[in-house]
Design an enzyme around this catalytic site. Sequence first.
Site, PDB file in Angstrom:
ATOM      1  N   HIS A 412       0.822  -1.213   0.000  1.00  0.00           N
ATOM      2  CA  HIS A 412       0.000   0.000   0.000  1.00  0.00           C
ATOM      3  C   HIS A 412       0.852   1.257   0.000  1.00  0.00           C
ATOM      4  CE1 HIS A 412      -2.430   3.197   1.952  1.00  0.00           C
ATOM      5  NE2 HIS A 412      -3.366   2.717   1.169  1.00  0.00           N
ATOM      6  N   CYS A 730      -2.895  -3.729 -14.837  1.00  0.00           N
ATOM      7  CA  CYS A 730      -2.789  -2.526 -14.002  1.00  0.00           C
ATOM      8  C   CYS A 730      -1.775  -2.675 -12.877  1.00  0.00           C
ATOM      9  CB  CYS A 730      -4.167  -2.140 -13.432  1.00  0.00           C
ATOM     10  SG  CYS A 730      -4.938  -3.424 -12.441  1.00  0.00           S
TER      11      CYS A 730
END
Length: 791
Positions: A412, A730
């Site tokens: 993240h 992606c």
Amino acid sequence: MEKEKAFLLWFDQLERKDVAIAGGKSSSLGELTSHVDVPVPYGFATTACAYRYFFEKTGLYEKIKVLIAGLDVDNSAQLREVCAKVRQAIMDEEMPQDLQDLIAQAYKELGEKVGQADPFVAVRSSATAEDLPDASFAGQQDTYLNVKGAETIVAKVKECYASCFTDRAVYYREKQGFDHLDVALSAAVQMMVFSKAAGVMFTVNVAAGDDKNILIEGAWGLGEYVVQGTVTPDNYTVNKATCEIVEKNVNAQDIKLIRKADGDCEEVVVPLDEQNEQKLTDEQIKQLAECAKKIEAHYGCYMDMEWGVDERDNKVYILQARPETVWSRRNKENGAPKEEKKVTTDRKVIVKGLPASPGNVAGRVHVILDPSHIDEFKEGEILVTEMTAPDWVPAMKKAKAIVTDSGGMTCHASIVSRELGIPCIVGTKSRGEAATTTIPDGIDVTIDATHGVVYEGIIEEPKAEQPAQQVVAAAEYFPPTGTKIYMNLGDPELAEKYATLPCDGIGLMREEFIWTTYIHEHPLYLIKIGQPEKVVDQLAEGIRQVCQAMAPRPVTMRFSDFKSSEYRDLKGGDEFEPNEPSALLGWRGASRYYDPKYIEAFKLECMAVRKVREEFGLKNLNVMIPFCRNVEECEKVTKIMADCGLSRGKDFKVWLMAEIPSNIILADQFNKFVDGYSIGSNDLTMLVLGCDRDNDTVSHIYDERNLAVRRAIRHLIEVAHKDGKTVSICGQAPSVYPEFCEFLIKSGIDSMSVNPDTVKFTKKLAAQIEQRIMMDALTGKGRQEVEDLNW
């Protein structure tokens, strides 16, 4: 009359202690006029008493109290709407006649005192708590330049009053704990300097805290373009002790803001022969430095000043001065000598980690071990923590850099930092020492995130010699590619910034950013308390920003893909979320959308998409379904979407995240319900190899280039293309591994979506690969595949 009861005071009647009477700006102008030997344009100021008289006489306090009741400043749409209503309410009221007459009479007297009838003036807002060491409201209210005539001045004073309720000012007061109705506003009416050059100066280096030099920034025209960042000003560094010029950086300037002869201002082109000229003479630079020294000596603290050079007589004027808040407060709080901010040339390594997002910065460390302390994080600090999560995004956006104990290039912290353009180093624990236990809280460090190193102290880099002549760079060229290059984006506020990149659209817009940055509350909780429209409105507003910035290029938004543990972190989430032993493989993505426990929340997401497409007219918006485990789930979700008015069609595409092996194996069946796929290479690699990508113990196994992963991807492309479906990817692998990018293009992938910082690189790389493929086909002598990629 006592100052506290006066409606209007002249600058020489005011002192800096009169902040409660006339605000920081007006009282400081009075202090400079009365007690410091520096040139200040003369004028007068309406007082806080006059502001309150206007509000009481017109009943505005009660009207505003009603308007702001229940305002949630984190709801940007609501904040904008309420503030607009408050400002309009103020403008709709007529200023009491006695106050109008007083301002008009003072304006006439000002003209008499300076020997000019109807002089041009600047009307500057000055909030009563502005520029205090603990509350900087500077720049949050409006300033009006080059205005004349009593009626116009009165009107501008009222506009200043209204600007007390700009979105930014209201948000700041709310976050700082100031009562909106306690703050009042003064309007300083000051003789206009016809600035041929203007700018700002500081008696401390605002980036590093070094106070040996005075920093001056200057540009042609009025100073507003310097303050707003519209132009790049000249930078002059002056030794504070000797007033000798230490360094000059002259920057080219092609536009400037100037006053018009009959009032107001306009932007004009700087004549070619002036664009590369030094904006101030050396003598003027030294004059300004002398003024800065006098002002700092009088105030006894670091100062932030604005100045102008009048075109009529080349005289230097100080337009305003206020205490510099950041370093003044920091030194006061720490009680440490200023020498602590000294730069160093020694390179003492504290920790090393993975270079997740490139960049070099220096600053103060703030170690946060518990998410409950996120609110203590301040703008411009360096965040050091174990690992970040989606609800950390507001703090991450304020960070100068980020360093974590754990994580890899796809964690993240890595993904978000690259998107935000913040230097980031992750996984320090895997490289020797954990950052949270090795870097002391509050120290200064230098971050080299390009190479994954944290150094002790602020390292001074040797300055390259300035070229004798400026080199005009050619515009960067990006060859067209058959493979579309999309961009990943989460934060809607960055859409405008990145819209100029040579991408073909947004291949992955992460909806989670909007939840953690703007909404903060669990959708089922908002439904329970009767506020479902908050979900629709806030999501629609965030999506709108991106679609509008990118139009007409397509934007593909991925529906919410929080894990249950992340949903629980939203307000009210505890009531609705299970405690799962492995949330990563639990109740997430498509499995939520048709579940009776969550379906009403998913319908709100669909309503937001429909609002953007139909109400806002942004037809470039498409959607993507994440983490869909089987074909039945896909069928159920697309049916719910259709029931909500989102049916696939020529101008509305539904994509599926291909991140689970079943998406690949059953692609021929998934094809019936979607228009294409976007390979989520992070999760796909993890699930194909059975390897937790964030687990340091097995992270060496995790590799998107593994043959099993590549075979799966090639199979998906072949099966999708048979039914006329498109395939994208992606993950970051194409921009990190050129050979993986080549594999994808040779396999026939339709598009690749990469992070903003790698769009240009990937665009050029794709063009080179495509040209190589064409050359190989032409010559028949291309390299042969050495591995069997079919399964």
